[in-house]
Scaffold this motif. Structure first.
Motif, short mmCIF file in Angstrom:
data_model
loop_
_atom_site.label_atom_id
_atom_site.label_comp_id
_atom_site.label_asym_id
_atom_site.label_seq_id
_atom_site.Cartn_x
_atom_site.Cartn_y
_atom_site.Cartn_z
N ARG A 21 0.83 -1.20 0.00
CA ARG A 21 0.00 0.00 0.00
C ARG A 21 0.87 1.25 0.00
O ARG A 21 2.02 1.21 0.42
CB ARG A 21 -0.89 0.01 1.24
N GLY A 22 0.28 2.34 -0.45
CA GLY A 22 0.98 3.62 -0.41
C GLY A 22 0.05 4.76 -0.73
O GLY A 22 -0.97 4.58 -1.41
N MET A 23 0.41 5.94 -0.25
CA MET A 23 -0.40 7.13 -0.52
C MET A 23 -0.34 7.52 -2.00
O MET A 23 -1.28 8.09 -2.53
CB MET A 23 0.05 8.30 0.35
N THR A 24 0.79 7.23 -2.64
CA THR A 24 0.99 7.56 -4.05
C THR A 24 1.39 6.31 -4.80
O THR A 24 1.77 5.29 -4.19
CB THR A 24 2.10 8.62 -4.22
N GLU A 136 -6.47 2.06 -7.23
CA GLU A 136 -6.60 3.25 -6.40
C GLU A 136 -7.65 2.95 -5.35
O GLU A 136 -8.69 2.36 -5.63
CB GLU A 136 -6.99 4.46 -7.24
N THR A 137 -7.37 3.34 -4.10
CA THR A 137 -8.29 3.13 -2.98
C THR A 137 -8.57 4.48 -2.33
O THR A 137 -7.89 5.46 -2.63
CB THR A 137 -7.66 2.17 -1.93
N PRO A 138 -9.53 4.54 -1.41
CA PRO A 138 -9.76 5.81 -0.71
C PRO A 138 -8.54 6.29 0.08
O PRO A 138 -8.38 7.48 0.31
CB PRO A 138 -10.93 5.47 0.24
N GLU A 139 -7.65 5.36 0.47
CA GLU A 139 -6.45 5.72 1.24
C GLU A 139 -5.23 5.98 0.37
O GLU A 139 -4.18 6.34 0.87
CB GLU A 139 -6.11 4.60 2.24
N GLY A 140 -5.33 5.74 -0.94
CA GLY A 140 -4.18 5.91 -1.84
C GLY A 140 -4.17 4.84 -2.92
O GLY A 140 -5.04 4.81 -3.76
N PHE A 141 -3.18 3.94 -2.84
CA PHE A 141 -3.05 2.88 -3.83
C PHE A 141 -2.71 1.57 -3.13
O PHE A 141 -2.14 1.55 -2.06
CB PHE A 141 -1.97 3.23 -4.86
N GLU A 142 -3.07 0.47 -3.81
CA GLU A 142 -2.81 -0.86 -3.30
C GLU A 142 -2.44 -1.77 -4.45
O GLU A 142 -3.03 -1.69 -5.53
CB GLU A 142 -4.08 -1.36 -2.60
N ALA A 143 -1.45 -2.63 -4.24
CA ALA A 143 -1.04 -3.60 -5.26
C ALA A 143 -1.00 -4.98 -4.65
O ALA A 143 -0.58 -5.16 -3.50
CB ALA A 143 0.35 -3.24 -5.79
#
Length: 149
Positions: A21-24, A136-143
């Motif tokens: 996860r990450g904000m960007t 893209e998620t409400p918190e940023g990004f997820e892979a």
């Protein structure tokens, strides 16, 4: 790496599966790289002695994730270097010859492989397309990524 890595390993029958996860986008690619490299060795002790620039482009964000992580494995094998420091400078989309392309620019560093000095864990054969996703998620990004062991 400017923040604490955000990833978790998930259950998988034979391979390693994780969510980063990450904000960007840059953060999520860095965290996916850390998760991948941490499967191979304890990267907290790796010194930045040898530097590499990575510049890739491809047709989708998922392909870019697979290509980027695969490039890290290539550097480990071909350059005989354990990577421990990852800085993703930019991940984005551009138009090239009328086609939308995703690109990444990153700097990575590490030290020559020395089994006497480094704590190796397991071999990663490949990054798979099985279940690959970058959202893209409400918190940023997820892979989500699966590594073939």
């Amino acid at each position: 790496m400017s923040q604490k890595p955000d990833f978790e390993y998930l259950d998988h029958v034979a391979d390693i599966r994780f969510v980063a996860r990450g904000m960007t986008l840059e953060n999520v690619f860095e965290n996916a790289a850390i998760a991948t490299l941490s499967v191979i060795a304890d990267i907290s002790t790796i010194q930045p002695q040898t530097n590499f620039e990575i510049n890739l482009e491809t047709v989708s964000l998922e392909n870019l994730m697979v290509d980027f992580l695969s490039e890290l494995l290539f550097l480990f094998d071909a350059e005989e270097t354990v990577l421990g420091d990852i800085s993703v400078k930019e991940v984005g989309e551009k138009t090239e010859n009328g086609e939308e392309m995703w690109f990444i620019s990153a700097a990575v560093s590490g030290e020559p492989i020395d089994a006497a000095c480094q704590n190796f864990k397991t071999e990663v054969k490949a990054v798979t397309y099985n279940g690959i996703r970058v959202d893209e998620t409400p918190e940023g990004f997820e892979a989500e990524v699966v590594l073939d062991l």
